[in-house]
Write a protein that holds these residues in place. Structure first.
Motif, mmCIF file in Angstrom:
data_model
loop_
_atom_site.group_PDB
_atom_site.id
_atom_site.type_symbol
_atom_site.label_atom_id
_atom_site.label_comp_id
_atom_site.label_asym_id
_atom_site.label_seq_id
_atom_site.Cartn_x
_atom_site.Cartn_y
_atom_site.Cartn_z
ATOM 1 N N ARG A 275 0.846 -1.197 0.000
ATOM 2 C CA ARG A 275 0.000 0.000 0.000
ATOM 3 C C ARG A 275 0.880 1.244 0.000
ATOM 4 N N GLY A 276 0.422 2.250 -0.655
ATOM 5 C CA GLY A 276 1.211 3.465 -0.765
ATOM 6 C C GLY A 276 2.022 3.524 -2.043
ATOM 7 N N GLU A 277 2.028 2.423 -2.801
ATOM 8 C CA GLU A 277 2.777 2.387 -4.051
ATOM 9 C C GLU A 277 1.872 2.575 -5.258
ATOM 10 N N GLY A 278 0.634 2.989 -5.025
ATOM 11 C CA GLY A 278 -0.267 3.313 -6.117
ATOM 12 C C GLY A 278 -1.003 2.141 -6.728
ATOM 13 N N ALA A 279 -0.959 0.976 -6.089
ATOM 14 C CA ALA A 279 -1.646 -0.181 -6.638
ATOM 15 C C ALA A 279 -3.161 0.017 -6.577
ATOM 16 N N GLN A 280 -3.856 -0.378 -7.640
ATOM 17 C CA GLN A 280 -5.307 -0.229 -7.692
ATOM 18 C C GLN A 280 -6.014 -1.312 -6.897
ATOM 19 N N LEU A 281 -5.389 -2.483 -6.776
ATOM 20 C CA LEU A 281 -5.970 -3.596 -6.047
ATOM 21 C C LEU A 281 -4.865 -4.293 -5.266
ATOM 22 N N LEU A 282 -5.049 -4.360 -3.939
ATOM 23 C CA LEU A 282 -4.126 -5.081 -3.075
ATOM 24 C C LEU A 282 -4.852 -6.271 -2.469
ATOM 25 N N LEU A 283 -4.115 -7.377 -2.290
ATOM 26 C CA LEU A 283 -4.701 -8.611 -1.800
ATOM 27 C C LEU A 283 -4.029 -9.054 -0.503
ATOM 28 N N PRO A 284 -4.667 -9.955 0.261
ATOM 29 C CA PRO A 284 -4.100 -10.393 1.535
ATOM 30 C C PRO A 284 -2.747 -11.067 1.361
ATOM 31 N N GLY A 285 -1.977 -11.106 2.451
ATOM 32 C CA GLY A 285 -0.658 -11.725 2.428
ATOM 33 C C GLY A 285 -0.720 -13.236 2.572
ATOM 34 N N SER A 286 0.456 -13.856 2.538
ATOM 35 C CA SER A 286 0.550 -15.315 2.509
ATOM 36 C C SER A 286 0.113 -15.969 3.805
ATOM 37 N N ILE A 287 0.007 -15.209 4.913
ATOM 38 C CA ILE A 287 -0.404 -15.797 6.177
ATOM 39 C C ILE A 287 -1.847 -16.278 6.137
ATOM 40 N N SER A 288 -2.638 -15.723 5.260
ATOM 41 C CA SER A 288 -4.069 -16.034 5.229
ATOM 42 C C SER A 288 -4.400 -17.062 4.164
ATOM 43 N N ILE A 289 -5.325 -17.963 4.483
ATOM 44 C CA ILE A 289 -5.807 -18.919 3.500
ATOM 45 C C ILE A 289 -6.485 -18.192 2.346
ATOM 46 N N ALA A 290 -6.929 -16.951 2.575
ATOM 47 C CA ALA A 290 -7.533 -16.161 1.505
ATOM 48 C C ALA A 290 -6.582 -16.030 0.327
ATOM 49 N N ARG A 291 -5.302 -15.823 0.618
ATOM 50 C CA ARG A 291 -4.312 -15.683 -0.450
ATOM 51 C C ARG A 291 -4.213 -16.969 -1.270
ATOM 52 N N THR A 292 -4.171 -18.108 -0.584
ATOM 53 C CA THR A 292 -4.071 -19.390 -1.283
ATOM 54 C C THR A 292 -5.294 -19.639 -2.147
#
Length: 301
Positions: A275-292
């Motif tokens: 965040r802060g790098e201008g991305a239009q869509l950011l997703l959860p990190g690898s700690i969460s099953i959501a990412r998988t």
């Protein structure tokens, strides 16, 4: 293309530590193992110490001469007993599981921390019996608590579903909670209610949070979530993208349908830490099953 499977094991589900369940109830074995045991100290925020980038475990004898009722038995590694204890005064180079997961955390570290944090969080809230308020004490290496009359309670785990809603084709629904940065989106999730099956929970939560009626519900996999002591049960389901979105329970700030190409682009950027790098869509990190789950859906042709 509505059905898919996880393309990997979620990070917090990869523990390689022998949990050594038969030893927990053997007080003599625990006492004998304590002499060479290693101890993980965890503060109130779930932070631990690192030494040269490695999880720091100290001799258990530095805590006490015998197994402490404040400590929890995590398992056995190469014949050595591993324990954890809450230490509010912990000092040094500290980190937590979320921060570690932003890098290349190994399966051993993830497994130890997931178990230690979940158990210690339970003990923090389980000092008194729920029915009559009598004091409970730790037993079986911290894997249960008992009252003076002998009633035994075991670590509480709160099951929660987490679901990727898609249209059976090229689009998936992602949502943002009010407290999250404007570009951070993830999957919808919610706790299972009493007397409710997992599938009915998926239906209810998706309807409550975004107003969608889902179908073709399929189970994908699970992951411990020690914040404070949950189990995340991953699902996928199909919904009609033409059905209006309704945020009736107040938890969701916004939700939108994203194409597979958009999701793949976001995965290539990294995770929420960008965040802060201008991305239009950011997703959860690898700690969460959501990412998988998201990665597995995005990998479909």
């Amino acid at each position: 293309m509505s059905a898919f499977q996880l393309n990997g094991v979620p990070l917090l589900s990869r523990s390689v530590i022998d949990r050594a369940e038969p030893i927990r109830g053997d007080a003599q074995a625990l006492k004998e193992g304590w002499a060479d045991a290693k101890l993980l100290r965890v503060n109130r925020r779930g932070q631990v110490r690192l030494e040269d980038g490695v999880l720091l475990l100290e001799p258990a004898l530095e805590l006490s001469a015998e197994p402490s009722p404040a400590a929890v038995f995590l398992g056995v590694e190469d014949g050595i007993h591993l324990w954890a204890v809450r230490d509010p005064e912990l000092e040094g180079t500290l980190t937590d599981l979320r921060a570690l997961a932003g890098g290349a955390v190994d399966d051993r570290t993830a497994g130890l921390l997931s178990t230690a944090i979940a158990l210690l969080n339970w003990h923090d809230k389980a000092g008194f019996h729920g029915a009559d308020g009598t004091v409970t004490t730790s037993a079986k290496g911290g894997w249960s608590r008992v009252t003076e009359s002998g009633y035994e309670e075991f670590p509480r785990i709160d099951p929660a579903v987490i679901c990727l809603i898609h249209d059976g084709g090229d689009r998936a629904l992602l949502a943002r909670q009010h407290a999250w940065p404007e570009s951070l989106f993830s999957l919808l999730a919610g706790f299972v209610e009493a007397g409710e099956s997992l599938e009915r929970c998926v239906e209810r939560e998706m309807r409550e949070e975004v107003g969608l009626d889902v179908r073709e519900i399929s189970y994908l996999g699970s992951q411990p979530w020690p914040f404070p002591r949950s189990l995340m049960l991953g699902f996928a389901a199909v919904a009609d993208p033409e059905q209006p979105l309704v945020f009736s329970d107040g938890e969701i700030a916004e939700a939108a349908w994203f194409t597979r190409a958009q999701v793949r682009e976001a995965l290539a950027v990294g995770d929420w830490s960008k965040r802060g790098e201008g991305a239009q869509l950011l997703l959860p990190g690898s700690i969460s099953i959501a990412r998988t789950i998201i990665e597995s859906w995005a990998a479909l042709d």
